[in-house]
Design a protein around this motif. Structure first.
Motif, short mmCIF file in Angstrom:
data_model
loop_
_atom_site.label_atom_id
_atom_site.label_comp_id
_atom_site.label_asym_id
_atom_site.label_seq_id
_atom_site.Cartn_x
_atom_site.Cartn_y
_atom_site.Cartn_z
N VAL A 94 0.84 -1.20 0.00
CA VAL A 94 0.00 0.00 0.00
C VAL A 94 0.87 1.25 0.00
O VAL A 94 0.61 2.22 -0.73
CB VAL A 94 -0.96 -0.01 1.20
CG1 VAL A 94 -1.68 1.33 1.34
CG2 VAL A 94 -1.99 -1.14 1.06
N LYS A 95 1.94 1.23 0.80
CA LYS A 95 2.85 2.37 0.86
C LYS A 95 3.46 2.65 -0.52
O LYS A 95 3.54 3.81 -0.96
CB LYS A 95 3.96 2.07 1.88
CG LYS A 95 4.86 3.24 2.21
CD LYS A 95 6.02 2.82 3.10
CE LYS A 95 5.55 2.22 4.41
NZ LYS A 95 6.71 1.86 5.28
N HIS A 123 0.80 4.07 -2.93
CA HIS A 123 0.55 5.47 -2.62
C HIS A 123 1.66 6.36 -3.20
O HIS A 123 1.39 7.43 -3.77
CB HIS A 123 0.48 5.68 -1.11
CG HIS A 123 -0.81 5.24 -0.50
ND1 HIS A 123 -0.97 5.04 0.86
CD2 HIS A 123 -2.03 4.96 -1.04
CE1 HIS A 123 -2.20 4.67 1.12
NE2 HIS A 123 -2.87 4.61 -0.02
N ASN A 180 -1.23 6.01 -6.70
CA ASN A 180 -2.52 5.35 -6.51
C ASN A 180 -3.03 5.72 -5.12
O ASN A 180 -2.55 5.20 -4.11
CB ASN A 180 -2.37 3.83 -6.65
CG ASN A 180 -3.70 3.10 -6.64
OD1 ASN A 180 -4.67 3.56 -6.05
ND2 ASN A 180 -3.74 1.95 -7.30
N THR A 181 -3.99 6.63 -5.05
CA THR A 181 -4.41 7.18 -3.76
C THR A 181 -5.26 6.23 -2.94
O THR A 181 -5.34 6.37 -1.72
CB THR A 181 -5.19 8.49 -3.97
OG1 THR A 181 -6.31 8.24 -4.83
CG2 THR A 181 -4.29 9.56 -4.60
N ARG A 182 -5.90 5.26 -3.60
CA ARG A 182 -6.69 4.26 -2.85
C ARG A 182 -6.59 2.90 -3.56
O ARG A 182 -7.50 2.48 -4.28
CB ARG A 182 -8.15 4.69 -2.71
CG ARG A 182 -8.90 3.83 -1.70
CD ARG A 182 -10.29 4.35 -1.37
NE ARG A 182 -10.87 3.52 -0.31
CZ ARG A 182 -10.76 3.77 0.98
NH1 ARG A 182 -10.06 4.81 1.39
NH2 ARG A 182 -11.33 2.97 1.87
N LYS A 191 -6.54 -1.10 -4.43
CA LYS A 191 -7.41 -2.23 -4.12
C LYS A 191 -6.54 -3.47 -4.00
O LYS A 191 -5.88 -3.87 -4.96
CB LYS A 191 -8.46 -2.39 -5.22
CG LYS A 191 -9.35 -1.15 -5.39
CD LYS A 191 -10.37 -1.34 -6.48
CE LYS A 191 -11.21 -0.07 -6.67
NZ LYS A 191 -11.93 0.31 -5.44
N GLU A 239 -8.32 -4.00 7.08
CA GLU A 239 -9.40 -3.03 7.12
C GLU A 239 -9.36 -2.19 8.40
O GLU A 239 -9.72 -1.00 8.39
CB GLU A 239 -10.75 -3.73 7.00
CG GLU A 239 -11.03 -4.25 5.60
CD GLU A 239 -12.36 -4.97 5.49
OE1 GLU A 239 -12.84 -5.12 4.34
OE2 GLU A 239 -12.92 -5.39 6.53
N ASP A 248 -5.11 2.64 6.29
CA ASP A 248 -6.01 3.65 5.73
C ASP A 248 -5.80 3.80 4.23
O ASP A 248 -4.77 3.42 3.67
CB ASP A 248 -5.76 5.00 6.40
CG ASP A 248 -6.08 4.99 7.88
OD1 ASP A 248 -7.03 4.27 8.28
OD2 ASP A 248 -5.38 5.70 8.64
N ASP A 249 -6.81 4.37 3.59
CA ASP A 249 -6.73 4.76 2.18
C ASP A 249 -6.42 3.59 1.26
O ASP A 249 -5.57 3.67 0.36
CB ASP A 249 -5.69 5.87 1.99
CG ASP A 249 -6.04 7.13 2.77
OD1 ASP A 249 -7.23 7.48 2.81
OD2 ASP A 249 -5.13 7.74 3.34
N ALA A 250 -7.11 2.48 1.48
CA ALA A 250 -7.00 1.31 0.61
C ALA A 250 -8.24 0.45 0.84
O ALA A 250 -8.88 0.52 1.89
CB ALA A 250 -5.74 0.52 0.90
N ASP A 251 -8.58 -0.37 -0.16
CA ASP A 251 -9.67 -1.34 -0.04
C ASP A 251 -9.08 -2.74 -0.07
O ASP A 251 -8.09 -2.99 -0.78
CB ASP A 251 -10.67 -1.17 -1.19
CG ASP A 251 -11.40 0.16 -1.13
OD1 ASP A 251 -11.87 0.53 -0.04
OD2 ASP A 251 -11.49 0.83 -2.18
#
Length: 312
Positions: free
Chosen positions: A173-174, A177, A181-183, A185, A213, A217-220
């Motif tokens: 995710v880091k 970002h 890619n701001t969010r 999946k 979850e 933050d800021d990920a699905d």
């Protein structure tokens, strides 16, 4: 009559192309100092020259000085302005490069002409100061045209436990970002979309999804998901998972073991012609674990990722 099986029919002859958005991102940042462990061989020297010309690297060479200078001469490349740490053999060269990073004299550690075990032994050595308390996780960012998929871990952790896969999820995710890619999946791979005890990876995937979850933050996140449900909107429609935030449109896959990760990465490369930039996260500096089989585009993509991560 027996029909013969020709595997060539599945192989792509497409030439991998470095992702221009990642290259441009790296070029807009200050060029990092990259310590290349045992640099005196054609592939690492060619990659270094291309990266310098693309304004993505300031190299620090370690290894046998005469070999480094000979390879530079073959490329008609004047390297007199760059530092060379004269070191003999794989172990000494790897340790010299890792130590330079640990001491703050370089911002990125890159594998040159040495075996992966010797290179990673230098990276994890407590004497070299690269360990941060986080687990080292390898990430492949694979691109083809405007499409991209990220896979962890395909090269370092053989059978990662839940804690290691949590770290991998954080690092993926880091990275996403950092490249815009701001969010993202993120899918947790298994062989089924249901958590069932007879498939341990599915139980792990459900636990990882619940943890992610709550903690990232800021990920699905979604899991467990089988590969078709990670990649194919048609499969998602057929199995009525259209409400899933990740299914059929994942940006990243967290795999349960190195076999599935390695097979997936090589499938994207050899069957689709994807370009796989690779990076090890979790150390004091980004680590570029390139392979002799990597095309030039993949090496350039890896260096670009390293520059982006090193910029903070």
């Amino acid at each position: 009559m027996t029909q013969s099986f020709l595997p060539d029919g599945f192989l792509s002859d497409a030439v991998a192309e470095a992702p221009q958005n990642i290259i441009k991102l790296a070029q807009d940042l200050p060029s990092p100092r990259v310590a290349i462990a045992r640099a005196g061989a054609p592939l690492p020297m060619k990659a270094a020259k291309e990266a310098v010309e693309a304004n993505m690297m300031v190299p620090l060479f370690t290894g046998e000085r005469h070999m480094i200078e000979d390879e530079a001469a073959k490329l008609d490349w004047d390297i007199s302005g760059f530092e060379i740490i004269d070191a003999d053999g794989e172990i000494e060269s790897g340790m010299a490069a890792a130590k330079a990073c640990g001491e703050g004299r370089a911002d990125v550690l890159m594998k040159g002409q040495l075996h992966t075990d010797a290179f990673m032994r230098a990276a994890v050595s407590r004497d070299n100061g690269l360990r941060t308390g986080s687990r080292f996780v390898h990430i492949f960012h694979i691109t083809k045209g405007d499409s991209a998929i990220t896979i962890s871990d395909a090269a370092v952790n053989v059978s990662p436990n839940l804690d290691t896969r949590k770290d991998a999820t954080v690092e993926v995710v880091k990275l996403l970002h950092k490249i815009g890619n701001t969010r993202p999946k993120v899918a947790f791979l298994s062989a089924t979309e249901s958590a069932i005890e007879s498939v341990p990876s599915s139980m792990d995937a459900r636990a990882l999804r619940d943890w992610a979850e709550e903690n990232i933050d800021d990920a699905d996140f979604s899991g467990p998901l089988a590969f078709d449900l990670i990649m194919s909107p048609k499969a998602v429609q057929a199995k009525k998972l259209t409400d899933d935030p990740v299914a059929g449109r994942a940006d990243a896959i967290i795999v349960p073991d190195i076999v599935s990760g390695n097979a997936l990465f090589k499938s994207f490369v050899y069957l689709t012609g994807g370009c796989a930039g690779g990076i090890v996260m979790g150390a004091k500096v980004p680590i570029l674990l390139t392979s002799r089989a990597d095309p030039a585009a993949a090496r350039l993509s890896s260096i670009a990722l390293g520059a982006i991560v090193a910029a903070g």
